[in-house]
Design an enzyme around this catalytic site. Structure first.
Site, PDB file in Angstrom:
ATOM      1  NE  ARG A  17      21.926 -50.060   0.116  1.00  0.00           N
ATOM      2  CZ  ARG A  17      22.280 -49.534  -1.056  1.00  0.00           C
ATOM      3  NH1 ARG A  17      21.724 -48.421  -1.473  1.00  0.00           N
ATOM      4  NH2 ARG A  17      23.191 -50.123  -1.807  1.00  0.00           N
ATOM      5  CE  LYS A  24      21.615 -56.753  -3.502  1.00  0.00           C
ATOM      6  NZ  LYS A  24      22.082 -55.357  -3.607  1.00  0.00           N
ATOM      7  CG  ASN A 227      20.992 -51.148  -4.420  1.00  0.00           C
ATOM      8  OD1 ASN A 227      21.785 -52.060  -4.576  1.00  0.00           O
ATOM      9  ND2 ASN A 227      20.958 -50.090  -5.199  1.00  0.00           N
ATOM     10  CE1 TYR A 365     -12.257 -81.911   2.649  1.00  0.00           C
ATOM     11  CE2 TYR A 365     -13.124 -83.569   4.143  1.00  0.00           C
ATOM     12  CZ  TYR A 365     -12.056 -82.989   3.484  1.00  0.00           C
ATOM     13  OH  TYR A 365     -10.790 -83.483   3.650  1.00  0.00           O
TER      14      TYR A 365
HETATM   15  C1  UD1 Z   1      28.972 -50.709  -9.819  1.00  0.00           C
HETATM   16  C2  UD1 Z   1      30.048 -50.037 -10.682  1.00  0.00           C
HETATM   17  C3  UD1 Z   1      29.529 -48.730 -11.239  1.00  0.00           C
HETATM   18  C4  UD1 Z   1      28.248 -48.953 -12.017  1.00  0.00           C
HETATM   19  C5  UD1 Z   1      27.235 -49.684 -11.162  1.00  0.00           C
HETATM   20  C6  UD1 Z   1      26.043 -50.090 -11.998  1.00  0.00           C
HETATM   21  C7  UD1 Z   1      32.133 -50.721  -9.625  1.00  0.00           C
HETATM   22  C8  UD1 Z   1      33.292 -50.286  -8.793  1.00  0.00           C
HETATM   23  N1  UD1 Z   1      31.209 -49.802  -9.878  1.00  0.00           N
HETATM   24  O1  UD1 Z   1      28.762 -49.882  -8.707  1.00  0.00           O
HETATM   25  O2  UD1 Z   1      30.493 -48.127 -12.101  1.00  0.00           O
HETATM   26  O3  UD1 Z   1      27.737 -47.697 -12.463  1.00  0.00           O
HETATM   27  O4  UD1 Z   1      27.787 -50.890 -10.600  1.00  0.00           O
HETATM   28  O5  UD1 Z   1      25.053 -50.660 -11.213  1.00  0.00           O
HETATM   29  O6  UD1 Z   1      32.091 -51.846 -10.057  1.00  0.00           O
HETATM   30  N2  UD1 Z   1      29.716 -57.620  -5.256  1.00  0.00           N
HETATM   31  C9  UD1 Z   1      30.391 -58.768  -4.898  1.00  0.00           C
HETATM   32  N3  UD1 Z   1      31.394 -58.670  -3.984  1.00  0.00           N
HETATM   33  C10 UD1 Z   1      31.753 -57.480  -3.420  1.00  0.00           C
HETATM   34  C11 UD1 Z   1      31.051 -56.320  -3.782  1.00  0.00           C
HETATM   35  C12 UD1 Z   1      30.039 -56.407  -4.706  1.00  0.00           C
HETATM   36  O7  UD1 Z   1      30.089 -59.837  -5.392  1.00  0.00           O
HETATM   37  O8  UD1 Z   1      32.674 -57.479  -2.601  1.00  0.00           O
HETATM   38  C13 UD1 Z   1      28.599 -57.723  -6.229  1.00  0.00           C
HETATM   39  C14 UD1 Z   1      27.305 -57.230  -5.664  1.00  0.00           C
HETATM   40  O9  UD1 Z   1      26.598 -58.324  -5.078  1.00  0.00           O
HETATM   41  C15 UD1 Z   1      26.586 -56.706  -6.895  1.00  0.00           C
HETATM   42  C16 UD1 Z   1      27.713 -56.266  -7.824  1.00  0.00           C
HETATM   43  O10 UD1 Z   1      28.872 -56.867  -7.313  1.00  0.00           O
HETATM   44  O11 UD1 Z   1      25.856 -57.737  -7.524  1.00  0.00           O
HETATM   45  C17 UD1 Z   1      27.861 -54.746  -7.899  1.00  0.00           C
HETATM   46  O12 UD1 Z   1      28.288 -54.241  -6.653  1.00  0.00           O
HETATM   47  P1  UD1 Z   1      27.793 -52.844  -6.089  1.00  0.00           P
HETATM   48  O13 UD1 Z   1      28.415 -52.632  -4.766  1.00  0.00           O
HETATM   49  O14 UD1 Z   1      26.311 -52.762  -6.173  1.00  0.00           O
HETATM   50  O15 UD1 Z   1      28.443 -51.799  -7.118  1.00  0.00           O
HETATM   51  P2  UD1 Z   1      27.898 -50.347  -7.391  1.00  0.00           P
HETATM   52  O16 UD1 Z   1      28.297 -49.429  -6.302  1.00  0.00           O
HETATM   53  O17 UD1 Z   1      26.471 -50.397  -7.753  1.00  0.00           O
HETATM   54 MG    MG Z   2      24.811 -51.716  -7.268  1.00  0.00          MG
END
Ligand code: UD1
Ligand code: MG
Length: 457
Positions: A17, A24, A227, A365
């Site tokens: 996004r 990011k 995001n 200058y």
């Molecule tokens: C997550 C939590 C949610 C919480 C929220 C708070 C989970 C399943 N859910 O959701 O309960 O309320 O954060 O912001 O954990 N990342 C990786 N590898 C991956 C996927 C993600 O490193 O394969 C990293 C992302 O870069 C990010 C972090 O993990 O820094 C969180 O991932 P994201 O997909 O944003 O989780 P949320 O849906 O926000």
């Molecule tokens: Mg998140």
């Protein structure tokens, strides 16, 4: 005394996004990459080691600060898959899990969470808040006696029961785990919507007899995850406010903070006043009791105590004590202005050394020039430092006085206490104490006006 802990930063999300070719977590917030804010917070809170989860070849590893270990997430999606990627790297003890896209997390919050985890002898401790719009966050479901039963993810809310959607307490994505409880629990967590959720571990840990604790905070600001670029702006604004407040509490006056930009690594001494429209960038260092602005930009520059820099633009420049720059000066890389010197209005200086107490007040200058102490350059003194192929140096000795409109054709050397005549093009050295004049001699044509009038009859 809280236990030593490792910080594990998840930074392997896709970040689509952002619509950017830059990963990011490397986008800067107030001049410092997002993930570096998280690393700094972890280190300030006392992390003995920081590990960052990245995707192979995504460029994040190259953008991390020194001393951060890297774990590569080769496979799987979701926060659980991210943590599993570090299994071989983080093997025991307490692990603080943070997100690379939450730059506003503070050392204080990490500290408090680790202390709570230790005091409660917990297997896992979750930071939560009820101060946010809970949409899309994981909801904290508490069981008997208020213990955390599980977290319900609400990214896909269709199948979530209404009573769970009504819960205000949400997971902020900041946790402390005992590694010994974390990995065995993750092994038990299955896939949901194609992802392995880290939040699936809590019921497993509880079932295995581990204690799961939630710590509620009223400071929801730290939950701000980036995001997209709108989120980046919001994070930047909050981070900027924090930076200005930190300097203000250390004795800096900001006359109009809402128009002032100060990047994360800038230092400013006490009793300095920063005027409207001023931007302090990069590794800029400002001493005490300086006056900056209005409308001054300093990039990677060093300003000593008591200097004034007004309406000017400086890049990689050094300004000495009590020196005065501007209004409307442009100091380019390699410029050193010594104590008490003045570089004034519409003056550009590049790779030059301006001696103590010297004055370059108007319309000049100076490129590749050494100006001696106490020299005084007439308005519009200009160096010709470039012959079309090479740059050459100009040297003006101590207490030199150039007349207005002096052109100095480098390489050229004007000795101590020497003068140049107004309008001179100086292409040969002027000895110490001499006057160099190099201009066409004036000729007066007598009776010229009468002749013009006669001719036009
Ligand atoms: C997550 C939590 C949610 C919480 C929220 C708070 C989970 C399943 N859910 O959701 O309960 O309320 O954060 O912001 O954990 N990342 C990786 N590898 C991956 C996927 C993600 O490193 O394969 C990293 C992302 O870069 C990010 C972090 O993990 O820094 C969180 O991932 P994201 O997909 O944003 O989780 P949320 O849906 O926000
Ligand atoms: Mg998140």
């Amino acid at each position: 005394m809280p236990p030593p802990f490792t910080a594990l930063i998840m930074a392997a999300g896709q970040g689509t996004r952002m619509r950017s070719s830059t990963p990011k977590v490397l986008h800067p917030v107030c001049g410092k990459p997002m993930v570096e804010w998280v690393v700094d917070a972890a280190r300030e809170a006392g992390a003995v080691r920081v590990v960052c989860v990245v995707r192979p070849g995504d460029g994040v590893a190259e953008g991390l600060p020194e001393g951060v270990d890297v774990a590569e997430q080769h496979e799987g999606e979701g926060t659980g898959a991210a943590v599993l990627a570090a299994r071989g790297t983080v093997t025991d003890g307490a692990v603080v899990i943070l997100s690379g896209d939450h730059p506003l997390v503070t050392p204080g919050h990490i500290d408090a969470l680790v202390a709570e985890h230790s005091a409660q002898r917990a297997a896992a401790t979750i930071l939560t808040t009820d101060q946010l719009d809970p949409t899309g966050y994981g909801r904290i479901v508490r069981g008997e006696g208020g213990a955390v039963a599980r977290i319900v993810e609400t990214k896909y809310p269709d199948n979530v029961p209404a009573d769970e959607l009504a819960i205000r307490e949400v997971n902020l994505g900041t946790y402390v785990f005992e590694a010994s409880a974390l990995y065995p629990a993750l092994d038990e967590v299955g896939l949901e919507h194609g992802e392995r959720y880290l939040t699936g571990t809590f019921p497993v840990i509880s079932a295995q007899g581990g204690r799961v604790v939630a710590q509620l905070t009223q400071h929801a600001e730290i939950a701000l995850g980036v995001n997209d670029r709108a989120g980046l702006m919001a994070a930047d604004q909050l981070a900027q406010r924090r930076i200005l407040e930190r300097h203000a509490l250390a004795g800096v006056t900001f006359l109009q903070p809402e128009t002032t930009r100060v990047e994360a690594d800038v230092t400013i001494g006490p009793d300095t006043t920063v005027g409207p429209g001023t931007t302090l960038l990069g590794a800029t260092v400002v001493g005490a009791a300086c006056e900056l602005g209005p409308h001054t930009t300093l990039r990677d520059s060093r300003i000593a105590e008591g200097a004034r820099v007004i309406h000017s633009y400086l890049v990689d420049a050094d300004v000495g004590r009590e020196a005065i720059i501007g209004p409307f000066a442009y100091l380019r890389p390699g410029t050193v202005v010594h104590d008490g010197a003045k570089v004034g209005t519409f003056v550009e200086v590049k790779n030059s050394d301006i001696g103590a107490g010297a004055k370059v007040p108007h319309l000049s200058y100076l490129g590749d020039t050494d100006v001696g102490d106490k020299a005084n350059l007439g308005a519009s003194t200009i160096t010709a430092n470039y012959d079309g192929r090479k740059k050459h140096r100009t040297k003006l000795g101590k207490s030199v006085k150039t007349g207005i409109h002096t052109s100095l054709v480098a390489p050229v050397d004007v000795g101590d206490r020497a003068y140049t005549g107004a309008g001179s093009t100086i292409s040969e050295d002027v000895p110490e104490g001499a006057l160099g004049i190099a201009r066409a001699k004036q000729k007066n044509v007598e009776g010229y006006a009468d002749r013009v009038e006669e001719d036009s009859k």
